[in-house]
Design a protein around this motif. Structure first.
Motif, mmCIF file in Angstrom:
data_model
loop_
_atom_site.group_PDB
_atom_site.id
_atom_site.type_symbol
_atom_site.label_atom_id
_atom_site.label_comp_id
_atom_site.label_asym_id
_atom_site.label_seq_id
_atom_site.Cartn_x
_atom_site.Cartn_y
_atom_site.Cartn_z
ATOM 1 N N GLY A 124 0.840 -1.185 0.000
ATOM 2 C CA GLY A 124 0.000 0.000 0.000
ATOM 3 C C GLY A 124 0.877 1.237 0.000
ATOM 4 N N ASN A 125 0.622 2.160 -0.920
ATOM 5 C CA ASN A 125 1.439 3.370 -1.023
ATOM 6 C C ASN A 125 0.556 4.542 -1.417
ATOM 7 O OD1 ASN A 125 3.642 5.098 -1.088
ATOM 8 N ND2 ASN A 125 4.243 4.518 -3.159
ATOM 9 N N LEU A 126 0.878 5.686 -0.880
ATOM 10 C CA LEU A 126 0.052 6.873 -1.038
ATOM 11 C C LEU A 126 0.243 7.510 -2.418
ATOM 12 C CD1 LEU A 126 -1.839 8.209 1.012
ATOM 13 C CD2 LEU A 126 -0.017 9.807 1.563
ATOM 14 N N ALA A 127 -0.866 7.735 -3.117
ATOM 15 C CA ALA A 127 -0.815 8.378 -4.434
ATOM 16 C C ALA A 127 -0.826 9.896 -4.258
ATOM 17 C CB ALA A 127 -1.983 7.916 -5.294
ATOM 18 N N LEU A 128 0.236 10.405 -3.642
ATOM 19 C CA LEU A 128 0.416 11.848 -3.437
ATOM 20 C C LEU A 128 1.823 12.241 -3.883
ATOM 21 C CD1 LEU A 128 -1.146 12.502 0.113
ATOM 22 C CD2 LEU A 128 -2.129 13.054 -2.117
ATOM 23 N N PRO A 129 2.053 13.518 -4.108
ATOM 24 C CA PRO A 129 3.385 13.956 -4.565
ATOM 25 C C PRO A 129 4.484 13.578 -3.581
ATOM 26 C CG PRO A 129 1.776 15.720 -4.832
ATOM 27 C CD PRO A 129 1.090 14.645 -4.054
ATOM 28 N N THR A 130 5.609 13.147 -4.130
ATOM 29 C CA THR A 130 6.813 12.904 -3.342
ATOM 30 C C THR A 130 7.765 14.077 -3.531
ATOM 31 O OG1 THR A 130 7.888 11.773 -5.181
ATOM 32 C CG2 THR A 130 6.592 10.411 -3.656
ATOM 33 N N GLU A 131 8.874 14.052 -2.814
ATOM 34 C CA GLU A 131 9.852 15.123 -2.973
ATOM 35 C C GLU A 131 10.407 15.157 -4.395
ATOM 36 O OE1 GLU A 131 12.722 14.484 0.089
ATOM 37 O OE2 GLU A 131 11.268 14.777 1.693
ATOM 38 N N ALA A 132 10.706 13.975 -4.959
ATOM 39 C CA ALA A 132 11.294 13.934 -6.298
ATOM 40 C C ALA A 132 10.273 14.280 -7.375
ATOM 41 C CB ALA A 132 11.895 12.561 -6.561
ATOM 42 N N SER A 133 9.030 13.815 -7.224
ATOM 43 C CA SER A 133 8.019 14.171 -8.230
ATOM 44 C C SER A 133 7.712 15.659 -8.177
ATOM 45 C CB SER A 133 6.748 13.346 -8.038
ATOM 46 O OG SER A 133 6.051 13.710 -6.869
ATOM 47 N N ALA A 217 4.489 -8.104 2.031
ATOM 48 C CA ALA A 217 3.304 -7.248 2.007
ATOM 49 C C ALA A 217 3.359 -6.255 3.150
ATOM 50 C CB ALA A 217 2.031 -8.088 2.096
ATOM 51 N N GLY A 218 2.784 -5.087 2.931
ATOM 52 C CA GLY A 218 2.742 -4.072 3.983
ATOM 53 C C GLY A 218 2.425 -2.719 3.417
ATOM 54 N N GLY A 219 2.990 -1.674 4.044
ATOM 55 C CA GLY A 219 2.649 -0.319 3.640
ATOM 56 C C GLY A 219 3.824 0.628 3.687
ATOM 57 N N LEU A 220 3.736 1.660 2.852
ATOM 58 C CA LEU A 220 4.746 2.715 2.753
ATOM 59 C C LEU A 220 4.050 4.061 2.755
ATOM 60 C CD1 LEU A 220 7.572 3.964 1.940
ATOM 61 C CD2 LEU A 220 6.895 3.528 -0.440
ATOM 62 N N SER A 221 4.597 5.001 3.481
ATOM 63 C CA SER A 221 4.099 6.379 3.430
ATOM 64 C C SER A 221 5.273 7.334 3.617
ATOM 65 C CB SER A 221 3.049 6.619 4.519
ATOM 66 O OG SER A 221 2.544 7.941 4.437
ATOM 67 N N ARG A 222 5.684 7.949 2.500
ATOM 68 C CA ARG A 222 6.761 8.932 2.589
ATOM 69 C C ARG A 222 6.584 9.964 1.472
ATOM 70 N NH1 ARG A 222 11.061 12.240 2.137
ATOM 71 N NH2 ARG A 222 12.822 11.908 3.535
ATOM 72 N N GLY A 366 2.782 8.877 15.096
ATOM 73 C CA GLY A 366 1.960 9.711 14.244
ATOM 74 C C GLY A 366 1.123 8.887 13.290
ATOM 75 N N HIS A 367 0.384 9.589 12.451
ATOM 76 C CA HIS A 367 -0.492 8.939 11.476
ATOM 77 C C HIS A 367 0.306 8.701 10.194
ATOM 78 C CE1 HIS A 367 -3.746 7.505 9.273
ATOM 79 N NE2 HIS A 367 -4.656 8.449 9.462
ATOM 80 N N THR A 368 0.666 7.458 9.959
ATOM 81 C CA THR A 368 1.481 7.118 8.797
ATOM 82 C C THR A 368 0.643 6.725 7.584
ATOM 83 O OG1 THR A 368 1.740 4.876 9.681
ATOM 84 C CG2 THR A 368 3.493 6.442 10.158
ATOM 85 N N LEU A 369 -0.639 7.040 7.617
ATOM 86 C CA LEU A 369 -1.496 6.945 6.438
ATOM 87 C C LEU A 369 -1.478 5.542 5.829
ATOM 88 C CD1 LEU A 369 -0.428 10.434 5.044
ATOM 89 C CD2 LEU A 369 -2.461 9.892 6.375
ATOM 90 N N THR A 370 -0.929 5.380 4.624
ATOM 91 C CA THR A 370 -0.951 4.068 3.970
ATOM 92 C C THR A 370 -0.098 3.029 4.693
ATOM 93 O OG1 THR A 370 0.621 5.103 2.442
ATOM 94 C CG2 THR A 370 -1.585 4.707 1.617
#
Length: 401
Positions: A124-133, A217-222, A366-370
């Motif tokens: 699971g990964n957040l479809a939001l802007p990253t630093e590089a994008s 399997a798991g999640g990433l939020s950065r 904190g809230h790590t979202l995805t």
């Protein structure tokens, strides 16, 4: 999963604020500590003083300077993976974060893993802007605006950011699968705060069907952390004091966090045959759509359908449980709905004081979202390993509701 297949968790890798490894993670939990601190200028596109405006939401400003962010780069052995170092260094920090967490989980379980052709990655990964994008956007659109508005016709400047970083959501999981030489492919999903648990559900399905023999399997939020801080500020969801206090009378909002949590899953029968170290067993999973709820005000009815489905699948009753790790973000409305759901689940049973505790690791990281579900699961698995019912940080007295 009409016919239940028990699934074993045989490897864990997690990196979060103040928790570069599992030992530090557990130490933070048992000490009841919070990783929230003031953000440094290095982490936001704008200087913190420029972005910050106290007193509540205002356009293009945040009203809290505190978050649970990871310091520095995670460490791993670059020589052990099939990715050129110069390419890896050009990729967004989210890619290296997931890679580090995934490598640790894989190494944790590697003693029993042989055929990599039947191992996959589901994240699971957040479809939001990253630093590089965001950097790519500034480079591409910024130069175009400059040409259109100022009429400059000079030759185009070279691009500084690797174009691979435009694949915001799927790139980290793909790099992890490539680095480990896994033949089962990679899948990325964004189911918001349920993402990492949804990834586990899909992994369980793959194992139960026999299509895979192991799954990471798991999640990433950065994401770009100013983006999430700004977004939750405009939603009035951020704690103005920068303290996440789930279920507490002083709870006034969430604190933004980041991190990655990855698990190695196998069929329980295979794990037993391989003499794996088994952290825990997944006996049932409940999945539902909230339908009537919203981002900040979930529906109790939807939560109940998911919980009841999980209990039915594993053949347990609510009074069998000692510890419930909640989603609780510290927002008064959301926390109240979760308590309401649990009360309805428990019904009128004759409960003993202290029989079951509820908690939320968002008070720590904190809230790590995805990645939020992965934090909750790591906390629960380590609590089982240590035989300790863990505390919730920042809790003093219950909220009125």
């Amino acid at each position: 999963m009409s016919q239940r297949t028990d699934i074993a968790i045989v490897g864990i890798g997690g990196i979060f604020a103040d928790a570069p490894d599992l030992e530090a993670f557990w130490a933070t939990i048992v000490a009841g500590k919070s990783a929230a601190r003031e953000v440094t200028d290095a982490r936001w596109t704008l200087p913190v003083d420029e972005a910050y405006a106290p007193g509540g939401p205002s356009p293009d400003r945040v009203y809290s300077r505190r978050a649970c962010l990871i310091d520095g780069e995670p460490q791993f052995d670059i020589a052990s993976i099939d990715i050129p170092e110069d390419v890896l260094n050009e990729l967004d920090p989210s890619v290296r974060l997931l890679l580090a967490a995934g490598l640790r989980a894989f190494e944790d379980a590697a003693a029993s893993i042989a055929e990599r052709d039947r191992i996959g990655v589901i994240v699971g990964n957040l479809a939001l802007p990253t630093e590089a994008s965001s950097a790519l956007t500034r480079e591409w659109l910024g130069q175009t605006f400059e040409e259109r508005v100022l009429g400059r016709s000079a030759s185009r400047k070279p691009r500084d950011t690797n174009a691979l970083n435009r694949y915001v959501t799927g790139l980290p999981a793909g790099v992890l699968a490539k680095a480990l030489g896994l033949g089962g492919g990679s899948v990325t999903l964004d189911a918001a705060c349920a993402s990492s648990l949804y990834a586990l559900k899909l992994a369980v399905d793959e194992l139960a069907s026999g299509r895979m023999d192991a799954v990471l399997a798991g999640g990433l939020s950065r994401p770009d952390s100013l983006y999430t801080q700004m977004g939750f500020s405009q939603l009035r969801a951020v704690s103005p004091t920068g303290t996440c206090s789930p279920f507490d009378a002083k709870g006034n909002g969430l604190v933004v966090g980041e991190g990655a949590g990855i698990f190695v899953l196998k069929r329980l029968s295979d794990a037993v045959a391989s003499k794996d170290r088994i952290y825990g067993v997944i006996k049932g999973i409940g999945l539902s759509n909230d339908i009537g709820g919203s981002l900040l005000a979930p529906s109790s009815e939807g939560q109940l359908r998911a919980m009841r489905a999980a209990y039915k699948q594993c053949g347990w009753a609510p009074h069998d449980i000692d510890h419930i790790e909640c989603h609780a973000t510290g927002t008064p409305v959301g926390d109240a709905v979760e308590v309401e759901s649990l009360r309805a689940l428990w019904g009128a049973e004759d409960w003993r004081p202290g029989q079951c505790i509820v908690g939320s690791a968002k008070s720590n990281f904190g809230h790590t979202l995805t990645a939020a579900g992965s934090v909750a699961l790591i906390k629960t698995l380590l609590a089982m390993r240590e035989g300790i019912l863990p505390p919730t940080a920042n809790y003093e007295r219950p909220a009125p509701n």
